[in-house]
Design a protein around this motif. Structure first.
Motif, mmCIF file in Angstrom:
data_model
loop_
_atom_site.group_PDB
_atom_site.id
_atom_site.type_symbol
_atom_site.label_atom_id
_atom_site.label_comp_id
_atom_site.label_asym_id
_atom_site.label_seq_id
_atom_site.Cartn_x
_atom_site.Cartn_y
_atom_site.Cartn_z
ATOM 1 N N ALA A 196 -16.494 8.747 -0.543
ATOM 2 C CA ALA A 196 -16.080 10.108 -0.193
ATOM 3 C C ALA A 196 -14.716 10.146 0.485
ATOM 4 N N ARG A 197 -13.975 9.052 0.349
ATOM 5 C CA ARG A 197 -12.598 8.974 0.851
ATOM 6 C C ARG A 197 -12.470 9.082 2.371
ATOM 7 N N CYS A 198 -13.503 8.747 3.088
ATOM 8 C CA CYS A 198 -13.433 8.742 4.554
ATOM 9 C C CYS A 198 -12.734 7.470 5.006
ATOM 10 N N PRO A 199 -11.906 7.543 6.036
ATOM 11 C CA PRO A 199 -11.308 6.326 6.567
ATOM 12 C C PRO A 199 -12.377 5.518 7.314
ATOM 13 N N ILE A 200 -12.477 4.249 6.964
ATOM 14 C CA ILE A 200 -13.452 3.374 7.611
ATOM 15 C C ILE A 200 -12.866 2.921 8.938
ATOM 16 N N ASN A 201 -13.637 3.083 9.998
ATOM 17 C CA ASN A 201 -13.113 2.783 11.332
ATOM 18 C C ASN A 201 -13.934 1.750 12.094
ATOM 19 N N LYS A 202 -14.847 1.066 11.405
ATOM 20 C CA LYS A 202 -15.708 0.112 12.105
ATOM 21 C C LYS A 202 -15.795 -1.196 11.324
ATOM 22 N N LEU A 203 -15.508 -2.288 12.032
ATOM 23 C CA LEU A 203 -15.611 -3.632 11.470
ATOM 24 C C LEU A 203 -16.535 -4.434 12.371
ATOM 25 N N GLU A 204 -17.644 -4.932 11.800
ATOM 26 C CA GLU A 204 -18.581 -5.790 12.522
ATOM 27 C C GLU A 204 -18.566 -7.147 11.837
ATOM 28 N N GLY A 205 -17.906 -8.117 12.444
ATOM 29 C CA GLY A 205 -17.759 -9.427 11.805
ATOM 30 C C GLY A 205 -16.889 -9.297 10.574
ATOM 31 N N THR A 206 -17.512 -9.413 9.411
ATOM 32 C CA THR A 206 -16.777 -9.239 8.149
ATOM 33 C C THR A 206 -17.298 -8.031 7.366
ATOM 34 N N LYS A 207 -18.067 -7.175 8.026
ATOM 35 C CA LYS A 207 -18.651 -6.003 7.370
ATOM 36 C C LYS A 207 -17.962 -4.735 7.857
ATOM 37 N N LEU A 208 -17.435 -3.951 6.898
ATOM 38 C CA LEU A 208 -16.840 -2.645 7.177
ATOM 39 C C LEU A 208 -17.916 -1.582 7.008
ATOM 40 N N ILE A 209 -17.971 -0.624 7.946
ATOM 41 C CA ILE A 209 -18.987 0.416 7.893
ATOM 42 C C ILE A 209 -18.313 1.783 7.916
ATOM 43 N N CYS A 210 -18.588 2.577 6.889
ATOM 44 C CA CYS A 210 -18.007 3.921 6.787
ATOM 45 C C CYS A 210 -18.794 4.887 7.676
ATOM 46 N N PRO A 211 -18.094 5.685 8.495
ATOM 47 C CA PRO A 211 -18.782 6.596 9.407
ATOM 48 C C PRO A 211 -19.382 7.824 8.726
ATOM 49 N N CYS A 212 -18.984 8.121 7.519
ATOM 50 C CA CYS A 212 -19.440 9.364 6.878
ATOM 51 C C CYS A 212 -20.853 9.274 6.317
ATOM 52 N N HIS A 213 -21.143 8.250 5.544
ATOM 53 C CA HIS A 213 -22.452 8.147 4.899
ATOM 54 C C HIS A 213 -23.064 6.765 5.006
ATOM 55 N N GLY A 214 -22.416 5.862 5.764
ATOM 56 C CA GLY A 214 -23.007 4.547 5.989
ATOM 57 C C GLY A 214 -22.742 3.509 4.919
ATOM 58 N N SER A 215 -21.836 3.777 3.991
ATOM 59 C CA SER A 215 -21.484 2.743 3.019
ATOM 60 C C SER A 215 -20.977 1.521 3.762
ATOM 61 N N GLU A 216 -21.274 0.337 3.229
ATOM 62 C CA GLU A 216 -20.814 -0.904 3.842
ATOM 63 C C GLU A 216 -20.104 -1.746 2.802
ATOM 64 N N PHE A 217 -19.053 -2.448 3.250
ATOM 65 C CA PHE A 217 -18.235 -3.267 2.362
ATOM 66 C C PHE A 217 -17.984 -4.621 3.011
ATOM 67 N N ASP A 218 -17.826 -5.649 2.178
ATOM 68 C CA ASP A 218 -17.422 -6.970 2.660
ATOM 69 C C ASP A 218 -15.907 -6.939 2.843
ATOM 70 N N ALA A 219 -15.442 -7.174 4.070
ATOM 71 C CA ALA A 219 -14.008 -7.102 4.369
ATOM 72 C C ALA A 219 -13.223 -8.229 3.716
ATOM 73 N N ARG A 220 -13.893 -9.300 3.268
ATOM 74 C CA ARG A 220 -13.204 -10.430 2.636
ATOM 75 C C ARG A 220 -13.039 -10.249 1.136
ATOM 76 N N THR A 221 -13.935 -9.453 0.520
ATOM 77 C CA THR A 221 -13.895 -9.293 -0.934
ATOM 78 C C THR A 221 -13.736 -7.849 -1.387
ATOM 79 N N GLY A 222 -14.000 -6.894 -0.486
ATOM 80 C CA GLY A 222 -13.966 -5.479 -0.840
ATOM 81 C C GLY A 222 -15.231 -4.996 -1.524
ATOM 82 N N GLU A 223 -16.163 -5.901 -1.788
ATOM 83 C CA GLU A 223 -17.384 -5.547 -2.520
ATOM 84 C C GLU A 223 -18.298 -4.651 -1.689
ATOM 85 N N VAL A 224 -19.031 -3.787 -2.387
ATOM 86 C CA VAL A 224 -19.995 -2.893 -1.749
ATOM 87 C C VAL A 224 -21.214 -3.709 -1.325
#
Length: 141
Positions: A86-114
């Protein structure tokens, strides 16, 4: 007032609904936009000193909407941190996991994978290099 037409309630409400709300811009939620190209840097961005990202580490650059990771061999990877759901800026990084504040999508910060839905499209990878001791991310093609 005589001679002056007064807009109907429906006209006023329709106009208000069509008026953009300031500040929503890229953070607005647009369900079903998977696959749409989220915003990314439009010019090379100086993220900071090369030493800010340790081997095996990741760093979130919130103001630039970029995450950078460094592999054990010293190579860098960078991704746009604008959620592909939903094009929200991701503002949370836990270790290597990015967490989107809008709907909780999570991404691997090393690969970009969902890692966790609702996003189904990986983050956009950005070219990254070290120039004169500075980490520089580019918009790519």
């Amino acid at each position: 007032m005589p001679g002056r037409s007064v807009p109907s309630r429906r006209t006023v409400l329709r106009s208000a609904a069509l008026t953009p709300v300031a500040g929503l811009g890229m953070a607005a939620c647009s369900p079903g936009d998977d696959g749409a190209a989220p915003a990314r840097p439009t010019a090379p961005v100086d993220l900071g000193a090369d030493g800010e990202v340790a081997k095996g580490g990741t760093k979130l650059y919130r103001d630039q909407n970029v995450v950078v990771s460094r592999a054990e061999d010293g190579s860098l990877k960078a991704f746009s941190t604008v959620c592909t759901h939903a094009r929200c800026p991701i503002n949370k990084l836990e270790g290597t996991k990015l967490i989107c504040p809008c709907h909780g999508s999570e991404f691997d910060a090393r690969t970009g994978e969902v890692l966790h839905a609702p996003a189904s499209v990986p983050l956009i990878e950005l070219p990254v290099e070290v120039k004169q001791g500075r980490i520089i991310a580019s918009p790519g093609v």
